[in-house]
Design an enzyme around this catalytic site. Sequence first.
Site, short mmCIF file in Angstrom:
data_model
loop_
_atom_site.label_atom_id
_atom_site.label_comp_id
_atom_site.label_asym_id
_atom_site.label_seq_id
_atom_site.Cartn_x
_atom_site.Cartn_y
_atom_site.Cartn_z
CB SER A 148 -0.86 0.01 1.27
OG SER A 148 -1.49 1.26 1.44
CE1 TYR A 161 -3.79 -2.47 5.34
CE2 TYR A 161 -3.27 -0.14 5.00
CZ TYR A 161 -3.64 -1.38 4.50
OH TYR A 161 -3.83 -1.53 3.14
CE LYS A 165 -1.47 -4.04 3.16
NZ LYS A 165 -1.64 -5.28 2.40
N1 LIG Z 1 -8.73 -0.54 -1.39
C1 LIG Z 1 -7.70 0.29 -1.20
O1 LIG Z 1 -7.84 1.52 -1.22
C2 LIG Z 1 -6.34 -0.29 -0.93
C3 LIG Z 1 -5.25 0.60 -0.88
C4 LIG Z 1 -3.98 0.09 -0.64
C5 LIG Z 1 -3.79 -1.26 -0.47
N2 LIG Z 1 -4.85 -2.10 -0.51
C6 LIG Z 1 -4.59 -3.53 -0.33
O2 LIG Z 1 -5.17 -4.27 -1.38
C7 LIG Z 1 -5.52 -5.57 -0.89
C8 LIG Z 1 -6.96 -5.89 -1.25
O3 LIG Z 1 -7.79 -4.91 -0.69
P1 LIG Z 1 -9.26 -4.63 -1.23
O4 LIG Z 1 -9.46 -3.18 -1.09
O5 LIG Z 1 -9.47 -5.26 -2.55
O6 LIG Z 1 -10.13 -5.37 -0.10
P2 LIG Z 1 -11.60 -6.03 -0.13
O7 LIG Z 1 -12.39 -5.55 -1.29
O8 LIG Z 1 -12.15 -5.84 1.24
O9 LIG Z 1 -11.28 -7.58 -0.34
C9 LIG Z 1 -10.54 -8.26 0.61
C10 LIG Z 1 -10.46 -9.72 0.21
O10 LIG Z 1 -9.63 -10.39 1.17
C11 LIG Z 1 -10.36 -11.48 1.76
N3 LIG Z 1 -9.84 -11.64 3.11
C12 LIG Z 1 -9.90 -10.77 4.14
N4 LIG Z 1 -9.29 -11.28 5.23
C13 LIG Z 1 -8.82 -12.50 4.87
C14 LIG Z 1 -8.09 -13.51 5.54
N5 LIG Z 1 -7.74 -13.39 6.84
N6 LIG Z 1 -7.77 -14.65 4.89
C15 LIG Z 1 -8.13 -14.80 3.58
N7 LIG Z 1 -8.81 -13.86 2.89
C16 LIG Z 1 -9.16 -12.74 3.53
C17 LIG Z 1 -11.83 -11.07 1.62
O11 LIG Z 1 -12.76 -12.15 1.56
P3 LIG Z 1 -13.40 -12.85 2.89
O12 LIG Z 1 -14.10 -11.77 3.64
O13 LIG Z 1 -14.29 -13.92 2.33
O14 LIG Z 1 -12.23 -13.42 3.62
C18 LIG Z 1 -11.79 -10.40 0.23
O15 LIG Z 1 -11.80 -11.38 -0.78
C19 LIG Z 1 -5.19 -5.57 0.60
O16 LIG Z 1 -3.91 -6.12 0.78
C20 LIG Z 1 -5.17 -4.09 0.95
O17 LIG Z 1 -4.34 -3.83 2.07
C21 LIG Z 1 -6.14 -1.65 -0.74
#
Ligand SMILES: NC(=O)c1ccc[n+]([C@@H]2O[C@H](COP(=O)([O-])OP(=O)(O)OC[C@H]3O[C@@H](n4cnc5c(N)ncnc54)[C@H](OP(=O)(O)O)[C@@H]3O)[C@@H](O)[C@H]2O)c1
Length: 255
Positions: A148, A161, A165
Amino acid sequence: MSNDPRFDLSGKVAVITGATRGIGRAIAFQLGRAGAAVVVSSRKPDAVAETVKALEAERITTRGFPANVGRLDEARALIAHATNELGGIDILVNNAAVSPLYGPLTSMTESAFDKIMSVNVKAPLELACRALPIMAARGGGSIVNMSSVDGLRPDHDLAVYSASKAALISLTKAMALEWGAQNVRANAICPGLIKTDFSAPMWKENAGVAAQLARQPLPRLGSPEDVSGLALFLASDAGSYCTGGVYVVDGGWMT
Ligand SMILES: NC(=O)c1ccc[n+]([C@@H]2O[C@H](COP(=O)([O-])OP(=O)(O)OC[C@H]3O[C@@H](n4cnc5c(N)ncnc54)[C@H](OP(=O)(O)O)[C@@H]3O)[C@@H](O)[C@H]2O)c1
């Protein structure tokens, strides 16, 4: 299938954690459309089953395996399942992460700290270490770790968090250093603000987001598909000289 053979993943097997929503789901479709067989994983069996069905509707070879990667036995079982079902692993996308607490450092609890570190740091390392010999035996592989922009510069109220990262970026570089000789590459992606469930507290009814976007060279929220193309590049032969890299996809936020 891609028209450019460097982006073609036919014959490759990709394991993606957190693949049922948001960025991970977009990556599953992106890699699957490029020809990879895709192993979809997240905690909720229903979500895994629904995602498998959606991928199969596009004739993408898919397996599903529900796992909470924060539990190392489940993380190991995911790697074993992928190998048993599809004969090996070429690509690992460590995408799942959690951020259970929003607040100042002094509000951090031991259990929240441990959960963040287990899912965001320990699990990607365990999965990568388990995948390494499987990739090496196939002549190499690619690990994509979802970090991130917060790993480059800590965000307000997301300090632990952000630290997780940052640790993942450091581990990515260590993987690149140690595993390059086996042709196993490791790179980190640092998304900015991407419109998903995970980031909803940031962009839903949050006045701060308007100020952020006003300052951002590309003044809009990112989409999961804004990130998935870079994952394809890093997973494929198109990125074959890239390892130890840290790539922002943030609309210019960090500029
Ligand atoms: N969105 C942003 O703005 C942003 C920015 C920077 C970085 N990121 C990073 O991008 C990645 C994905 O984020 P996202 O925004 O796409 O999140 P999201 O839409 O909330 O999706 C998260 C996914 O991870 C799964 N998950 C959560 N906890 C888990 C666990 N303990 N074991 C296995 N699966 C798990 C969830 O499914 P279940 O609930 O079924 O487990 C879901 O499939 C993360 O690493 C996040 O830190 C996101």
